[in-house]
Write a protein that holds these residues in place. Structure first.
Motif, PDB file in Angstrom:
ATOM      1  N   MET A 110       0.839  -1.180   0.000  1.00  0.00           N
ATOM      2  CA  MET A 110       0.000   0.000   0.000  1.00  0.00           C
ATOM      3  C   MET A 110       0.883   1.241   0.000  1.00  0.00           C
ATOM      4  N   LYS A 111       0.258   2.394   0.093  1.00  0.00           N
ATOM      5  CA  LYS A 111       0.940   3.664  -0.142  1.00  0.00           C
ATOM      6  C   LYS A 111       2.202   3.846   0.702  1.00  0.00           C
ATOM      7  N   ARG A 112       2.095   3.627   2.021  1.00  0.00           N
ATOM      8  CA  ARG A 112       3.234   3.875   2.907  1.00  0.00           C
ATOM      9  C   ARG A 112       4.420   2.982   2.549  1.00  0.00           C
ATOM     10  N   GLU A 113       4.158   1.679   2.360  1.00  0.00           N
ATOM     11  CA  GLU A 113       5.229   0.730   2.066  1.00  0.00           C
ATOM     12  C   GLU A 113       5.848   1.008   0.703  1.00  0.00           C
ATOM     13  N   LEU A 114       4.994   1.316  -0.255  1.00  0.00           N
ATOM     14  CA  LEU A 114       5.456   1.578  -1.613  1.00  0.00           C
ATOM     15  C   LEU A 114       6.308   2.839  -1.672  1.00  0.00           C
ATOM     16  N   GLU A 115       5.830   3.884  -1.032  1.00  0.00           N
ATOM     17  CA  GLU A 115       6.581   5.146  -1.028  1.00  0.00           C
ATOM     18  C   GLU A 115       7.947   4.968  -0.380  1.00  0.00           C
ATOM     19  N   HIS A 116       7.992   4.230   0.740  1.00  0.00           N
ATOM     20  CA  HIS A 116       9.270   4.010   1.419  1.00  0.00           C
ATOM     21  C   HIS A 116      10.263   3.293   0.516  1.00  0.00           C
ATOM     22  N   GLN A 117       9.817   2.220  -0.128  1.00  0.00           N
ATOM     23  CA  GLN A 117      10.747   1.423  -0.920  1.00  0.00           C
ATOM     24  C   GLN A 117      11.217   2.163  -2.167  1.00  0.00           C
ATOM     25  N   LEU A 118      10.306   2.825  -2.861  1.00  0.00           N
ATOM     26  CA  LEU A 118      10.700   3.593  -4.048  1.00  0.00           C
ATOM     27  C   LEU A 118      11.669   4.714  -3.678  1.00  0.00           C
ATOM     28  N   SER A 119      11.405   5.379  -2.573  1.00  0.00           N
ATOM     29  CA  SER A 119      12.249   6.504  -2.151  1.00  0.00           C
ATOM     30  C   SER A 119      13.596   6.026  -1.650  1.00  0.00           C
ATOM     31  N   ASP A 120      13.576   4.968  -0.824  1.00  0.00           N
ATOM     32  CA  ASP A 120      14.821   4.474  -0.247  1.00  0.00           C
ATOM     33  C   ASP A 120      15.776   3.990  -1.323  1.00  0.00           C
ATOM     34  N   ALA A 121      15.248   3.329  -2.352  1.00  0.00           N
ATOM     35  CA  ALA A 121      16.092   2.784  -3.426  1.00  0.00           C
ATOM     36  C   ALA A 121      16.345   3.781  -4.543  1.00  0.00           C
ATOM     37  N   ASP A 122      15.756   4.997  -4.462  1.00  0.00           N
ATOM     38  CA  ASP A 122      15.903   6.020  -5.520  1.00  0.00           C
ATOM     39  C   ASP A 122      15.483   5.459  -6.882  1.00  0.00           C
ATOM     40  N   VAL A 123      14.342   4.795  -6.909  1.00  0.00           N
ATOM     41  CA  VAL A 123      13.843   4.194  -8.150  1.00  0.00           C
ATOM     42  C   VAL A 123      13.287   5.279  -9.075  1.00  0.00           C
ATOM     43  N   GLU A 124      13.778   5.312 -10.319  1.00  0.00           N
ATOM     44  CA  GLU A 124      13.286   6.264 -11.317  1.00  0.00           C
ATOM     45  C   GLU A 124      12.432   5.589 -12.382  1.00  0.00           C
ATOM     46  N   THR A 125      12.595   4.263 -12.526  1.00  0.00           N
ATOM     47  CA  THR A 125      11.829   3.507 -13.513  1.00  0.00           C
ATOM     48  C   THR A 125      11.184   2.313 -12.823  1.00  0.00           C
ATOM     49  N   LEU A 126       9.889   2.121 -13.081  1.00  0.00           N
ATOM     50  CA  LEU A 126       9.137   1.041 -12.449  1.00  0.00           C
ATOM     51  C   LEU A 126       8.358   0.260 -13.502  1.00  0.00           C
ATOM     52  N   ILE A 127       8.399  -1.065 -13.402  1.00  0.00           N
ATOM     53  CA  ILE A 127       7.605  -1.946 -14.265  1.00  0.00           C
ATOM     54  C   ILE A 127       6.528  -2.575 -13.386  1.00  0.00           C
ATOM     55  N   CYS A 128       5.260  -2.322 -13.693  1.00  0.00           N
ATOM     56  CA  CYS A 128       4.211  -2.769 -12.781  1.00  0.00           C
ATOM     57  C   CYS A 128       2.962  -3.221 -13.528  1.00  0.00           C
ATOM     58  N   LEU A 129       2.073  -3.833 -12.782  1.00  0.00           N
ATOM     59  CA  LEU A 129       0.793  -4.296 -13.289  1.00  0.00           C
ATOM     60  C   LEU A 129      -0.181  -3.121 -13.383  1.00  0.00           C
ATOM     61  N   ASP A 130      -1.045  -3.145 -14.390  1.00  0.00           N
ATOM     62  CA  ASP A 130      -1.998  -2.043 -14.550  1.00  0.00           C
ATOM     63  C   ASP A 130      -2.877  -1.862 -13.308  1.00  0.00           C
ATOM     64  N   MET A 131      -3.179  -2.980 -12.616  1.00  0.00           N
ATOM     65  CA  MET A 131      -4.079  -2.917 -11.469  1.00  0.00           C
ATOM     66  C   MET A 131      -3.491  -2.200 -10.265  1.00  0.00           C
ATOM     67  N   VAL A 132      -2.170  -1.967 -10.248  1.00  0.00           N
ATOM     68  CA  VAL A 132      -1.561  -1.262  -9.111  1.00  0.00           C
ATOM     69  C   VAL A 132      -1.186   0.178  -9.489  1.00  0.00           C
ATOM     70  N   TYR A 133      -1.467   0.567 -10.737  1.00  0.00           N
ATOM     71  CA  TYR A 133      -1.006   1.886 -11.190  1.00  0.00           C
ATOM     72  C   TYR A 133      -1.569   3.031 -10.351  1.00  0.00           C
ATOM     73  N   SER A 134      -2.825   2.916  -9.917  1.00  0.00           N
ATOM     74  CA  SER A 134      -3.419   4.004  -9.130  1.00  0.00           C
ATOM     75  C   SER A 134      -2.627   4.238  -7.843  1.00  0.00           C
ATOM     76  N   ARG A 135      -2.144   3.157  -7.220  1.00  0.00           N
ATOM     77  CA  ARG A 135      -1.333   3.290  -6.004  1.00  0.00           C
ATOM     78  C   ARG A 135       0.015   3.926  -6.320  1.00  0.00           C
ATOM     79  N   VAL A 136       0.599   3.509  -7.445  1.00  0.00           N
ATOM     80  CA  VAL A 136       1.877   4.084  -7.868  1.00  0.00           C
ATOM     81  C   VAL A 136       1.721   5.586  -8.110  1.00  0.00           C
TER      82      VAL A 136
END
Length: 563
Positions: A110-136
């Protein structure tokens, strides 16, 4: 540690060498080799869709070129947020071919976990499922995310399943419309436009970072374990040596463990590619689907977690299914109750053995022998080139066989450290020895036992109580399907033992009967003073029971009572 001190080596079967020679190659070389030697062999079977090794390699090259065109550079972290699917395999190897570092992300975050991991790893590119795009999209502004590559489960379904899947989504109003925003791309379109020319991973040495694998975060925010190409290549080769009856180009592996978890990533995906084995992919654990796939596709190996095997042996029609194709099952992620192991082997004829590992060790360090006599109730022996010892919880002194302390491991599969956390790294990694946080012991033969997590130990009335001791007894009760034990606050004893129990279908039993059953088998101070029956237990995606969730519920109850 000299070989003469590694008492476990004398129990190795002659087919398993004490030392291995590991190839100095990037992990991608395993896919290149498999496609070269077995180009038309099925690499993936997914809900009726089949892809050969040649096709998977070509798609990986195409996506790697697409990632390079988006500006992905050597060492850059790229997120993958996908369930088990052809896209998950293609994306993983494509990122490595492009020189990037894979960051596996649980699609359920969910939002908190996703934000932490993307931010901590400095992710600039993400490959994801369409069903999770709203959370992204919700967290995009709070991260460095620039590019989002979208795919759908339906992208890799055969006709007519693909058409039926789209129809079902529209009928159930679950169809996802992805906006034509800048920085948002469709995976299939990128692949169709990209070059399929071969690409070599920009590899300098085995120390090159391949993966940031985040820990579960049960004791705080998740940390990224830095796993190198060498770490992952080594653990694959160790698995190949240990599972010595596996034959390259002939076996098939049931992929029910999620690839975004380090256990599934290594013992299913990477191991399968190393063997040029067929992966039978399962996007979500469903015991009816699992049984159907075993009968239909005849997998030879089925790595899993204890809750998966519990679910299967308690299936009402289990005896109707022919599971004889399975040569071996390696259980990990949580302790394997002896009763579950015995019942599974009795029902299926397949072998089920317990192993052990951690995110920080790629993950496997120990396993029981598969085709030789081993010791039930243990995690087995250290794998080739892996050292292990038990140290005193207070002094750190190495303890002799039979004494209880903390398990430490050392080997070429152990991580470089935690991403951007040198202090945390220094706490657990000293002179190459990784402190696991697990309490255990080693016997005279070099077999290791895990008694419990150090943080899960219950101290009641001055006695140390290990939850696993109590859980093993609860699993012996004929009415009990699942059980977990935690220490809850107690004004007199400090903590007291509470058991959460899921009963088998149609079974009834009282708290008093459970207490009487335990009283006949446990010291009085270990007997659960509190028993709660539940329909289900909170679990992680790989089936590990989340004690922390149960304990948090208890603490919240206490707060509410005191309010």
């Amino acid at each position: 540690m000299a070989d003469t001190e590694k008492v476990w080596l004398k129990h190795y079967p002659p087919q398993v060498p004490h030392h291995l020679n590991y190839p100095d190659v990037p992990l991608t070389q395993f896919l290149v080799d498999a496609a070269r030697d077995y180009p038309e062999r099925d690499a993936i079977v997914f809900l009726g869709k089949r892809m050969t090794y040649r096709q998977v390699l070509e798609a990986s090259y195409r996506l790697a070129h697409a990632l390079k065109s988006l500006g992905v550079e050597r060492g850059e972290r790229v997120g993958i947020m996908l369930p088990n699917s052809p896209q998950a395999v293609i994306a993983y190897y494509a990122v490595l071919f492009a020189g990037g570092v894979v960051v596996q992300i649980n699609p359920l975050y969910m939002k908190r976990e996703l934000e932490h991991q993307l931010s901590d790893a400095d992710v600039e590119t993400l490959i994801c499922l369409d069903m999770v795009y709203s959370r992204v999209n919700e967290v995009k502004a709070q991260t460095k995310l620039k590019h989002v590559i979208i795919t759908s489960i339906g992208d890799y379904l055969p006709f007519p399943k693909k058409w039926l899947f789209q129809l079902k989504n529209r009928f159930e109003n679950t169809h996802v419309e992805i906006p034509e925003d800048p920085g948002v791309y469709r995976l299939k379109k990128l692949l169709s436009q990209a070059s399929a020319s071969p690409m070599e991973a920009p590899y300098k040495s085995g120390d090159d970072l391949a993966l940031l694998q985040y820990t579960g975060g049960t004791t705080g925010l998740a940390k990224g374990a830095m796993l190198t190409h060498r770490n992952l290549v080594v653990n694959c080769c160790q698995a190949e040596a240990w599972i010595y009856k596996a034959q390259r180009g002939t076996d098939s592996i049931l992929g029910a463990l999620p690839f975004f978890h380090v256990y599934g990533m290594t013992v299913v995906m990477n191991f399968a590619v190393r063997l040029a084995a067929t992966m039978i992919l399962v996007p979500k654990f469903d015991r009816d689907l699992i049984l159907k796939l075993i009968v239909e596709h005849r997998p030879t190996y089925f790595p899993g977690a204890p809750t998966m095997y519990v679910g299967l042996i308690n299936h009402p029609d289990i005896k109707r299914y022919d599971l004889s194709s399975i040569s071996a099952c390696l259980s990990g992620s949580a302790p394997l109750p002896i009763e579950v192991q015995e019942r599974f082997e009795e029902l299926t004829g397949g072998l089920l053995v317990e192993g052990y590992g951690m995110t920080e060790s790629s993950p496997v360090t120990h396993s029981n022998l598969i085709w030789e006599r081993s010791k039930s109730g243990t995690i087995g022996l250290p794998w080739p080139d892996t050292e292990a010892r038990i140290v005193d919880l207070d002094t750190g002194e190495v303890l002799p066989p039979g004494q209880v302390g903390e398990l430490q491991v050392k080997g070429p599969q152990v991580m470089k450290g935690y991403w951007k956390r040198p202090e945390e790294t220094a706490k657990v990694l000293v002179d190459g020895w990784l402190s696991t946080g697990d309490i255990g012991k080693m016997d005279e033969d070099g077999y290791f036992y895990i008694i419990d997590r150090k943080k899960d130990m219950i101290i009641a009335g001055g006695f140390n109580i290990y939850p696993r001791d109590v859980e093993e007894v609860l699993f012996e009760h004929p009415a009990v399907q699942e059980a977990v034990v935690v220490g809850v606050p107690d004004p007199y004893r400090g903590e007291t033992v509470k058991a959460y129990i899921v009963l088998k279908e149609g079974q009834k039993v009282s708290k008093e009967e459970i207490e009487k059953f335990c009283r006949e088998r446990l010291a009085s101070y270990k007997i659960p003073r509190l028993v709660e029956f539940r329909e289900e237990l909170p679990k992680s995606i790989v089936g590990k029971v989340l004690r922390r969730v149960l304990l948090d519920e208890e603490l919240q109850k206490k707060q509410n009572e005191g309010a």
